[in-house]
Design a protein around this motif. Structure first.
Motif, PDB file in Angstrom:
ATOM      1  N   GLY A 108      51.965  77.209  41.493  1.00 52.67           N
ATOM      2  CA  GLY A 108      52.719  78.372  41.017  1.00 52.67           C
ATOM      3  C   GLY A 108      53.310  78.192  39.640  1.00 52.67           C
ATOM      4  O   GLY A 108      54.348  78.788  39.322  1.00 52.67           O
ATOM      5  N   GLY A 109      52.651  77.412  38.754  1.00 55.64           N
ATOM      6  CA  GLY A 109      53.157  77.211  37.407  1.00 55.64           C
ATOM      7  C   GLY A 109      53.104  78.480  36.570  1.00 55.64           C
ATOM      8  O   GLY A 109      52.221  79.316  36.722  1.00 55.64           O
ATOM      9  N   GLU A 110      54.062  78.646  35.665  1.00 55.37           N
ATOM     10  CA  GLU A 110      54.112  79.829  34.820  1.00 55.37           C
ATOM     11  C   GLU A 110      53.262  79.622  33.571  1.00 55.37           C
ATOM     12  O   GLU A 110      53.128  78.514  33.063  1.00 55.37           O
ATOM     13  N   GLN A 111      52.701  80.736  33.068  1.00 53.81           N
ATOM     14  CA  GLN A 111      51.886  80.692  31.870  1.00 53.81           C
ATOM     15  C   GLN A 111      52.748  81.014  30.656  1.00 53.81           C
ATOM     16  O   GLN A 111      53.645  81.861  30.716  1.00 53.81           O
ATOM     17  N   ALA A 112      52.425  80.316  29.549  1.00 53.09           N
ATOM     18  CA  ALA A 112      53.178  80.549  28.326  1.00 53.09           C
ATOM     19  C   ALA A 112      52.805  81.899  27.718  1.00 53.09           C
ATOM     20  O   ALA A 112      51.650  82.327  27.787  1.00 53.09           O
ATOM     21  N   ALA A 113      53.802  82.587  27.123  1.00 54.18           N
ATOM     22  CA  ALA A 113      53.542  83.869  26.485  1.00 54.18           C
ATOM     23  C   ALA A 113      52.699  83.642  25.230  1.00 54.18           C
ATOM     24  O   ALA A 113      52.987  82.748  24.434  1.00 54.18           O
ATOM     25  N   PRO A 114      51.645  84.448  25.016  1.00 56.41           N
ATOM     26  CA  PRO A 114      50.776  84.241  23.852  1.00 56.41           C
ATOM     27  C   PRO A 114      51.413  84.770  22.574  1.00 56.41           C
ATOM     28  O   PRO A 114      52.126  85.783  22.594  1.00 56.41           O
ATOM     29  N   PRO A 115      51.165  84.106  21.442  1.00 60.76           N
ATOM     30  CA  PRO A 115      51.632  84.631  20.163  1.00 60.76           C
ATOM     31  C   PRO A 115      50.763  85.795  19.705  1.00 60.76           C
ATOM     32  O   PRO A 115      49.702  86.064  20.276  1.00 60.76           O
ATOM     33  N   ALA A 116      51.202  86.481  18.660  1.00 54.25           N
ATOM     34  CA  ALA A 116      50.485  87.664  18.176  1.00 54.25           C
ATOM     35  C   ALA A 116      49.091  87.322  17.655  1.00 54.25           C
ATOM     36  O   ALA A 116      48.188  88.172  17.687  1.00 54.25           O
ATOM     37  N   ASP A 117      48.904  86.104  17.155  1.00 54.86           N
ATOM     38  CA  ASP A 117      47.608  85.741  16.580  1.00 54.86           C
ATOM     39  C   ASP A 117      46.734  84.964  17.561  1.00 54.86           C
ATOM     40  O   ASP A 117      45.806  84.241  17.158  1.00 54.86           O
ATOM     41  N   ARG A 345      46.542  75.618  22.947  1.00 58.60           N
ATOM     42  CA  ARG A 345      47.276  76.178  24.082  1.00 58.60           C
ATOM     43  C   ARG A 345      46.446  77.297  24.710  1.00 58.60           C
ATOM     44  O   ARG A 345      45.962  78.190  24.015  1.00 58.60           O
ATOM     45  N   VAL A 346      46.288  77.231  26.008  1.00 59.59           N
ATOM     46  CA  VAL A 346      45.591  78.279  26.745  1.00 59.59           C
ATOM     47  C   VAL A 346      46.647  79.099  27.473  1.00 59.59           C
ATOM     48  O   VAL A 346      47.329  78.605  28.365  1.00 59.59           O
ATOM     49  N   HIS A 360      26.438  85.458  37.002  1.00 58.76           N
ATOM     50  CA  HIS A 360      27.574  84.613  36.627  1.00 58.76           C
ATOM     51  C   HIS A 360      28.766  85.495  36.280  1.00 58.76           C
ATOM     52  O   HIS A 360      28.620  86.510  35.600  1.00 58.76           O
ATOM     53  N   ARG A 361      29.942  85.099  36.744  1.00 63.76           N
ATOM     54  CA  ARG A 361      31.159  85.773  36.325  1.00 63.76           C
ATOM     55  C   ARG A 361      31.478  85.377  34.888  1.00 63.76           C
ATOM     56  O   ARG A 361      31.155  84.275  34.447  1.00 63.76           O
ATOM     57  N   ALA A 362      32.083  86.294  34.150  1.00 60.61           N
ATOM     58  CA  ALA A 362      32.424  86.046  32.753  1.00 60.61           C
ATOM     59  C   ALA A 362      33.795  85.379  32.668  1.00 60.61           C
ATOM     60  O   ALA A 362      34.737  85.772  33.363  1.00 60.61           O
ATOM     61  N   GLN A 363      33.900  84.380  31.797  1.00 63.66           N
ATOM     62  CA  GLN A 363      35.165  83.689  31.580  1.00 63.66           C
ATOM     63  C   GLN A 363      35.892  84.312  30.381  1.00 63.66           C
ATOM     64  O   GLN A 363      35.309  84.473  29.311  1.00 63.66           O
ATOM     65  N   GLN A 364      37.151  84.641  30.571  1.00 61.68           N
ATOM     66  CA  GLN A 364      37.987  85.130  29.486  1.00 61.68           C
ATOM     67  C   GLN A 364      39.149  84.162  29.291  1.00 61.68           C
ATOM     68  O   GLN A 364      39.814  83.792  30.266  1.00 61.68           O
ATOM     69  N   ALA A 365      39.364  83.764  28.051  1.00 67.64           N
ATOM     70  CA  ALA A 365      40.480  82.866  27.746  1.00 67.64           C
ATOM     71  C   ALA A 365      41.241  83.391  26.544  1.00 67.64           C
ATOM     72  O   ALA A 365      40.645  83.919  25.592  1.00 67.64           O
ATOM     73  N   LEU A 366      42.541  83.263  26.594  1.00 66.30           N
ATOM     74  CA  LEU A 366      43.403  83.616  25.473  1.00 66.30           C
ATOM     75  C   LEU A 366      44.057  82.325  24.993  1.00 66.30           C
ATOM     76  O   LEU A 366      44.795  81.691  25.750  1.00 66.30           O
ATOM     77  N   ILE A 367      43.758  81.932  23.753  1.00 70.65           N
ATOM     78  CA  ILE A 367      44.198  80.634  23.259  1.00 70.65           C
ATOM     79  C   ILE A 367      44.933  80.785  21.928  1.00 70.65           C
ATOM     80  O   ILE A 367      44.798  81.795  21.235  1.00 70.65           O
ATOM     81  N   SER A 368      45.708  79.771  21.582  1.00 71.90           N
ATOM     82  CA  SER A 368      46.307  79.700  20.251  1.00 71.90           C
ATOM     83  C   SER A 368      46.123  78.306  19.710  1.00 71.90           C
ATOM     84  O   SER A 368      46.139  77.324  20.456  1.00 71.90           O
TER      85      SER A 368
END
Length: 373
Positions: A108-117, A345-346, A360-368
């Motif tokens: 149950g770890g929390e995810q970090a909020a992504p920056p604007a870029d 950071r993911v 195949h399922r598509a992988q989506q990642a939001l990284i900085s």
């Protein structure tokens, strides 16, 4: 006197008890052999076809048979009961690290909020591009993902009548370029990277680097050699090295030369993986590695690369992030991966249904990316 007392007869093991003990000990042996041989012996690519979650489910089901038998008024005698419980406990301990469970989601770890870029990445095995699909629906699916970087595999058509040499070039990329104005498009064999960031370099990796210039026009040779496509992208004032990967599948279901094919594919997979590991280790830039590795969390093949990088699925809320086969039933195997440098950071990692366009399922990642020091 004690010597005159009748000795209580030792209860005989019924056939069901014998079977339960044999299965529990057999599963423990299989799990131990898996830990010993996976990633080290080409033949173990075959036992490694098991869904990784089996390393949790099988011991759990075997352990449940003990109280179930008691409820059915057919209790397992003490000695075989102890053998079964010890065997399944040891098997679970050995197999749990390879079961493909996402302990971060389970905790149950929390995810970090992504920056604007933050950079949005899509990694997807397209399933022979749009060969069996409506080309317009296929392009709409890609555009609707609104990714900054696309790492796409199987940008090709397949002639099933040609057997293992059925790879054919996909149609020209003009329609794709029109759908993604302002994006850079880099194609190599079956691998296709589409990026809204400028491409600074495309260093060849592994067997592709050894391909002679004369082979450039031979799609079949490029398809065989180019299983890693590296593109260095200018993301603001930083550089991100994106590796687009599709490792060869280890099986040919045709009976002719079945084992020989597995051994050959193991050698080809190792050559690609070792080259990728070396390139990543020597790369001074932050890296993102994504694609269809045809490798599950239980297989030792990927351990050296996973030791170098971080698993983007740690940012997922899926307890068992399996990617194949995509469809109405739950996916059982995770064959597709997104890995990053520890400095990247993911913020989010999701698996998207492919709208019937691929298995195949598509992988989506939001990284900085890390700040430039």
């Amino acid at each position: 006197m004690a010597g005159d007392r009748a000795t209580a007869p030792t209860p005989r093991w019924c056939p069901a008890t014998r079977l339960l003990v044999a299965v529990a000990l057999g599963w423990l042996l299989l799990t131990a052999l898996h830990r010993l041989f996976t990633g080290r012996w080409w033949f173990w690519l075959l036992p490694d076809l098991l869904p990784p979650v089996a390393y949790v489910l099988v011991p759990g089901l075997l352990a449940l048979t003990v109280p179930a038998a008691r409820l059915l008024r057919r209790p397992v005698p003490p000695r075989p009961r102890a053998v079964v419980l010890v065997a399944v406990t040891l098997a679970l301990g050995l197999g749990l690290p390879d079961a493909g469970l996402n302990r971060h989601a389970l905790s149950g770890g929390e995810q970090a909020a992504p920056p604007a870029d933050a950079v949005r990445v899509l990694v997807w095995n397209t399933g022979y591009w749009d060969q069996d699909d409506d080309p317009e629906a296929f392009l709409r699916f890609l555009v609707d993902q609104r990714a900054d970087v696309y790492l796409l595999q199987e940008h090709l058509y397949w002639d099933s009548a040609a057997g293992l040499r059925g790879a054919r070039p996909a149609p020209e990329l003009s329609r794709l370029r029109a759908a993604f104005p302002g994006y850079a498009v880099v194609a190599r064999g079956e691998l296709l990277t589409v990026s809204r960031y400028p491409v600074l370099a495309r260093p060849p990796v592994g067997p592709d680097a050894a391909l002679p210039a004369a082979a450039e026009a031979d799609f079949d040779r490029v398809f065989t050699a180019a299983k890693v496509l590296r593109t260095d992208l200018a993301v603001g004032d930083r550089v991100l090295s994106a590796y687009n990967v599709h490792l060869p599948v280890q099986l040919n279901l045709a009976p002719r030369r079945f084992l020989g094919f597995v051994a050959e594919r193991d050698a080809a997979r190792r050559a690609q993986l070792r080259a990728l590991e070396a390139d990543v280790a020597a790369n001074p830039h932050p890296v993102l590695v994504g694609g269809d590795f045809n490798t599950t969390p239980a297989m030792g093949d990927l351990r050296p690369l996973r030791d170098l990088l971080r698993d983007a699925a740690d940012a997922s809320d899926a307890g068992y992030p399996a990617t194949w086969p995509a469809g109405r039933l739950p996916a059982l195997w995770r064959l597709d991966w997104t890995l990053t440098s520890p400095s990247v950071r993911v913020h989010r990692y999701d698996l998207r249904p492919p709208a019937g366009l691929s298995d195949h399922r598509a992988q989506q990642a939001l990284i900085s990316l890390p700040e430039v020091s």
